[in-house]
Design a protein around this motif. Structure first.
Motif, PDB file in Angstrom:
ATOM      1  N   ASN A 214       0.835  -1.183   0.098  1.00  0.00           N
ATOM      2  CA  ASN A 214       0.124   0.023  -0.172  1.00  0.00           C
ATOM      3  C   ASN A 214       0.894   1.270   0.016  1.00  0.00           C
ATOM      4  O   ASN A 214       0.426   2.276  -0.641  1.00  0.00           O
ATOM      5  N   PHE A 215       1.975   1.188   0.782  1.00  0.00           N
ATOM      6  CA  PHE A 215       2.740   2.362   0.735  1.00  0.00           C
ATOM      7  C   PHE A 215       3.416   2.813  -0.635  1.00  0.00           C
ATOM      8  O   PHE A 215       3.452   3.735  -1.265  1.00  0.00           O
ATOM      9  N   TYR A 216       3.806   1.617  -1.164  1.00  0.00           N
ATOM     10  CA  TYR A 216       4.306   1.799  -2.696  1.00  0.00           C
ATOM     11  C   TYR A 216       3.467   2.338  -3.738  1.00  0.00           C
ATOM     12  O   TYR A 216       3.704   3.197  -4.542  1.00  0.00           O
ATOM     13  N   GLN A 217       2.196   1.716  -3.629  1.00  0.00           N
ATOM     14  CA  GLN A 217       0.926   2.185  -4.370  1.00  0.00           C
ATOM     15  C   GLN A 217       0.767   3.827  -4.100  1.00  0.00           C
ATOM     16  O   GLN A 217       0.579   4.503  -5.231  1.00  0.00           O
ATOM     17  N   ALA A 218       1.218   4.378  -2.554  1.00  0.00           N
ATOM     18  CA  ALA A 218       0.947   5.868  -2.278  1.00  0.00           C
ATOM     19  C   ALA A 218       1.962   6.476  -2.998  1.00  0.00           C
ATOM     20  O   ALA A 218       1.906   7.673  -3.484  1.00  0.00           O
TER      21      ALA A 218
END
Length: 469
Positions: A214-218
């Protein structure tokens, strides 16, 4: 529910800064500072429990996701407190240094003070709406077995993510993708915060993988908010178990993000959106550009971010310059358009574009040119002003706070308390309320998120995960 615990006299105190700033409106700088500092007074009086006693059913550290805390701090803080850098820019400051040759634009200063008055009024009205309905403890006839909570949260994150992707593929139902995607992120982060103190190695590994995904997607989204929120939410969820560690680690990380993200974001957008590179390539180039940027580059990028992008007061000023001078107040027009937006496109394929409806008032006010490809949607407080001026700001912000509080209470009632009700369901489905945007988008999102909440409640009941007391 318990009897109301607030007094009208103490509620009125919240409006004193706004009233003082109006009385001194001819002294633009003083009027602005009183209104700006007034929001900090509102924070102090409400977060210390002076106006209304804080909920006593849980320690403060274990109820930070309730509207009086996180929603107020993010929504009102972003709305009312971030304009200080714009104010300094009007005074002739650049990178916190006064430029001696710069003359103050008094017309610009007048509008800056006027908009800050509306911000202060809106903050007071918003928190009034919360306090009027802030009655705890919440009575619930449902419960979830505590020993199953950690695994259930992880399962919730794993299931809701692929379901969100299904909605993304269905024509006219993509809005449910954003709801369930955010819910999945909140569930995974909350599951991680549960698993760490319980030392459940399997859960920790799975949740960490999910969190970093999720952090990478952000990181490759092109927006700053998802990155900051991903760190902030994890810190809040871990805070009850690791208070000192969270303060020592997460606060410096958040400050560092505020320093570096403007440069990273600018470089990423230039590569991904202008040079047509892949998100992965753009992200790597943006990281390299940020780490290799000199102090002058960082200062220039950060000051521009602080003045014009951290706060939306510059856009607000342009709307107040045109309404009602050149364009009359919209009255109920924006609410009518919000009603149109509620109808899913799957049922009305020819439905007018919500984006186009919103941008019409942006073009009419001259905020941006029609030929521009930039999107500049007004904030909730701006739409409140455009509807009915100061009266609209008071009324709609009062309703905004009341709706946030009532939904949070309903969620706790339906899902057996704070953890599943407010921390997961309210924060996951109604995260849009942390950052108030245009009427059409927020009314549509809140309405359908409420329907989604009721559906999830029925599903958990039918599977006996949620049980009646």
């Amino acid at each position: 529910m318990p009897a109301k615990q607030f007094s009208l006299e103490r509620i009125i105190v919240l409006y004193i800064p706004w009233m003082l700033s109006i009385l001194l409106k001819n002294d633009y700088e003083l009027s602005y500072l009183i209104a700006w500092l007034g929001s900090f007074l509102i924070f102090f009086l409400t977060l210390t429990g002076w106006v209304t006693p804080l909920p006593h059913d849980r320690p403060v550290s274990e109820q930070l996701m309730r509207p009086i805390f996180l929603v107020q701090i993010i929504f009102a803080g972003y709305m009312a407190c971030t304009s200080i850098f714009y104010f300094m820019d009007v005074l002739g400051y650049d990178n916190f240094e006064k430029l001696g040759t710069t003359l103050t634009d008094h017309n610009r200063m007048q509008y800056t003070a006027q908009c800050q008055q509306y911000y202060c009024l809106g903050h007071a009205a918003f928190v009034t709406g919360i306090l009027v309905f802030m009655r705890y403890p919440v009575q619930s006839v449902y419960y979830i077995e505590k020993q199953k909570l950690a695994n259930l949260l992880m399962l919730f994150a794993i299931i809701s993510f692929p379901v969100s992707l299904i909605f993304l593929k269905l024509p006219g139902l993509s809005q449910f993708y954003y709801q369930l995607n955010t819910l999945s992120f909140i569930a995974g982060t909350l599951a991680l915060a549960f698993a760490i103190p319980l030392r459940k190695a399997k859960n920790i590994v799975i949740c960490l993988l999910f969190y970093f995904f999720n952090f990478y997607q952000a990181l490759v989204s092109g927006f700053k908010e998802p990155i900051i929120i991903s760190v902030l939410v994890l810190g809040i969820f871990l805070y009850p178990s690791f208070k000192k560690l969270v303060i020592v680690i997460f606060i410096p990380i958040l400050l560092l993000l505020f320093v570096l993200l403007p440069t990273y974001n600018h470089a990423f957008r230039q590569s991904a959106w202008s040079d047509d590179q892949s998100a992965e390539q753009a992200s790597q180039q943006a990281i390299d550009a940020t780490l290799n940027a000199g102090s002058n580059d960082l200062d220039e990028s950060n000051w521009d971010f602080l003045v014009y992008r951290l706060s939306e007061i510059d856009m607000f000023i342009r709307f107040t310059q045109s309404t009602p001078k050149n364009i009359d107040f919209y009255g109920t027009t924006l609410l009518t358009q919000s009603g149109i937006a509620l109808i899913p496109r799957v049922f009305w394929p020819a439905k007018p574009s919500t984006e186009d409806l919103i941008m019409e008032r942006v073009y009419a006010a001259g905020v941006i040119n029609r030929a521009s490809t930039v999107s500049a949607k007004p904030a909730f407080v701006v739409d409140a002003y455009l509807s009915a001026g100061g009266y609209g700001v008071f009324l709609f912000l009062l309703i905004y706070g009341a709706v946030a509080q009532l939904i949070s209470i309903k969620a706790e009632s339906l899902f057996g308390g704070y953890i599943f009700g407010t921390a997961l369901i309210f924060s996951g489905l109604f995260q849009i309320m942390w950052r108030g945007i245009s009427f059409e988008f927020i009314i549509n999102s809140v309405f359908w998120s409420y329907i989604t909440m009721l559906v999830i409640h029925r599903l958990l009941l039918s599977t006996h995960i949620l049980k009646r007391i």
